[in-house]
Design an enzyme around this catalytic site. Structure first.
Site, PDB file in Angstrom:
ATOM      1  N   HIS A 162      -5.084   2.346   6.085  1.00 54.22           N
ATOM      2  CA  HIS A 162      -4.982   1.844   7.737  1.00 54.22           C
ATOM      3  C   HIS A 162      -6.278   2.287   8.358  1.00 54.22           C
ATOM      4  CE1 HIS A 162      -1.092   0.198   6.550  1.00 54.22           C
ATOM      5  NE2 HIS A 162      -0.405   1.280   7.092  1.00 54.22           N
ATOM      6  N   LYS A 189       0.841  -1.155  -0.123  1.00 57.57           N
ATOM      7  CA  LYS A 189      -0.163   0.189  -0.066  1.00 57.57           C
ATOM      8  C   LYS A 189       0.882   1.214  -0.104  1.00 57.57           C
ATOM      9  CE  LYS A 189       0.365   2.333   3.245  1.00 57.57           C
ATOM     10  NZ  LYS A 189       1.377   2.936   4.050  1.00 57.57           N
TER      11      LYS A 189
END
Ligand code: BG6
Length: 452
Positions: free
Chosen positions: A243, A151
């Site tokens: 997140h 990511k």
């Protein structure tokens, strides 16, 4: 089936030394994989030992025997990501190692590089045959080839869509892992179970009983050597897009039909579609622009404090407070769920505290539940106390680190660690909505709690 060759592209970068090498070491130590090869590849010309040594200081109390085992199976190959012949050479290198060591050519290629390289590298990997397109079960003949994209996936909605269109041309969804290591943290994994299996929470998990929800991901670390990466992303793309929104989705989503990946992802995506930021501030720590590789006039935020609304009947009027930042006073990764106060019926003066369920992911994996009880010695006076559950105390201190679990799950073909593309798209929509708000940027002192 877990014999494999683990290929790290971007092997000399921060992620490899900080997370991937320690995770590989622990996979051996915890006997999670039997036979495997590690091949690091990056532009820098280093030896296999030099590449591995960079990760050593991130392994506490290292066991020399295990380290030597890792060393014996680790190789390094210099590679320029823009050079197609370099990929052919890497493929031959890997093939000859696999042949020599007589192992099946199961391959896990980890792209520990910024997403701007995803499409180009994917195309080259597909063309040179290091990673072959699998069937719909994820197999290439009788072996597997999997590819992991670190990511954040893209830098915007458009770029994410372009990358996705590019990579799905070369590979089957079954072999694609768009990962978020937060999903493999032990306490993140228990959010859904705590929510949906406890009578004291499940019926109360809505706006009738919950006053507010706070999600905090504070870090003491600054940018360190990641300036070149970080300055292009900043806190919104580095932490919030992935997140934080994944945590929010798990906390707020509706009950899935079953606790299996497909249904969980359906509900996470449906929830992310309904998230809107309504207010916020951004921050940058003092000294950020003097960090290595940083433009002197950078206005990239390293801190964000945001208020989200979730526009579903369940969460009507409940604010979701988000706080995340670098170079702050403490490491704290926690979710606080504050319940509404009990109606004041028993006395004329009601000074009760609210019940608060705290799920702390780091530094200590724990839950606590704040309750009201009697103040010792005082007649009918109320004081709040905490019921506390420490994960390590109850289950032992051997809980594996998130990246160890992540690699193990990819090796086992478990797609739960992979974020589905529609979730990523909705998350980018939220980030772009925040960017359009032109939130003010304040400076804050390192080691503080953020801008005043
Ligand atoms: C990474 C971010 O994804 O997560 C980093 O790129 C951040 O900037 C890290 O420091 C935080 O992860 P953890 O597991 O230490 O909370």
């Amino acid at each position: 089936m877990n014999d494999c060759t683990f290929i790290i592209l971007g092997a000399t970068g921060d992620l490899a030394k900080r997370k991937l090498i320690p995770a590989l070491y622990h996979l051996i130590k915890d006997k999670k994989i039997d036979k495997f090869l590690v091949v690091g590849a990056a532009l820098e010309q280093v030896t296999a030992d030099e590449f591995l040594e960079r990760g050593r200081s991130f392994i506490p109390l290292i066991d020399e025997e295990i380290w030597q085992q890792l060393k014996q199976v680790t190789y390094y190959h210099q590679l320029d990501f823009h050079d197609a012949t370099g990929f052919n050479k890497l493929t031959h290198f890997v093939e000859s190692l696999e042949k020599e060591s007589k192992r099946p050519s199961n391959r896990l290629v980890y792209l520990a590089v910024p997403s701007v390289f995803f499409c180009e590298i994917t195309r080259k990997l597909g063309t040179c045959g290091l990673v072959k397109k699998s069937d719909d079960h994820g197999f290439v003949n009788d072996v597997w080839h999997r590819i992991v994209y670190e990511k954040p996936f893209g830098v915007s909605l458009k770029s994410a869509q372009e990358i996705n269109a590019c990579i799905t041309k070369y590979f089957n969804e079954k072999q694609i892992y768009r990962i978020d290591h937060y999903l493999t943290k032990e306490l993140v994994g228990s959010i859904l179970l705590v929510r949906f299996t406890n009578m004291i929470f499940e019926p109360l998990w809505n706006s009738t009983y919950i006053q507010k929800i706070e999600i905090e991901l504070s870090e003491t670390l600054g940018i360190e050597s990641r300036g070149r990466y970080y300055d292009h992303y900043g806190v919104l793309k580095d932490m919030v897009q992935n997140h934080i929104l994944q945590l929010l989705a798990l906390i707020a989503m509706e009950l899935p039909e079953e606790l299996i990946e497909k249904y969980i992802r359906n509900q996470k995506a449906a929830l992310l579609k309904k998230v809107r930021c309504i207010q916020g501030v951004l921050g940058q720590y003092e000294g950020y622009t003097s960090e290595k590789d940083m433009p002197k006039d950078s206005i990239t935020p390293t801190f964000a404090q945001l208020i989200f609304n979730v526009e579903t009947p369940r969460w009507k009027g409940v604010p979701f407070y988000i706080k995340t930042g670098k170079a702050l006073e403490k490491k704290d990764t926690s979710i606080h769920i504050t319940f509404k106060e009990v109606a004041c019926k028993l006395r004329d003066r009601c000074i009760y505290s609210s019940n608060v369920l705290t799920i702390q992911i780091a530094p200590e994996a724990s839950f606590s539940l704040q309750l009201n009880t009697k103040k010792p010695g005082a007649l009918y006076e109320v004081t709040p106390v905490n019921l506390f559950f420490s994960h390590n105390y109850v289950f032992g201190t051997n809980t594996p680190e998130a990246y160890e679990v992540l690699l193990e799950q990819v090796i086992n073909g478990e797609q739960a660690v992979s974020v589905r593309f529609d979730e990523i798209e909705y998350s980018w929509v939220i980030i772009e909505q925040i960017e359009k708000m032109n939130l003010p940027l304040y400076h804050y002192k390192q080691g503080s709690s953020g801008p005043k």
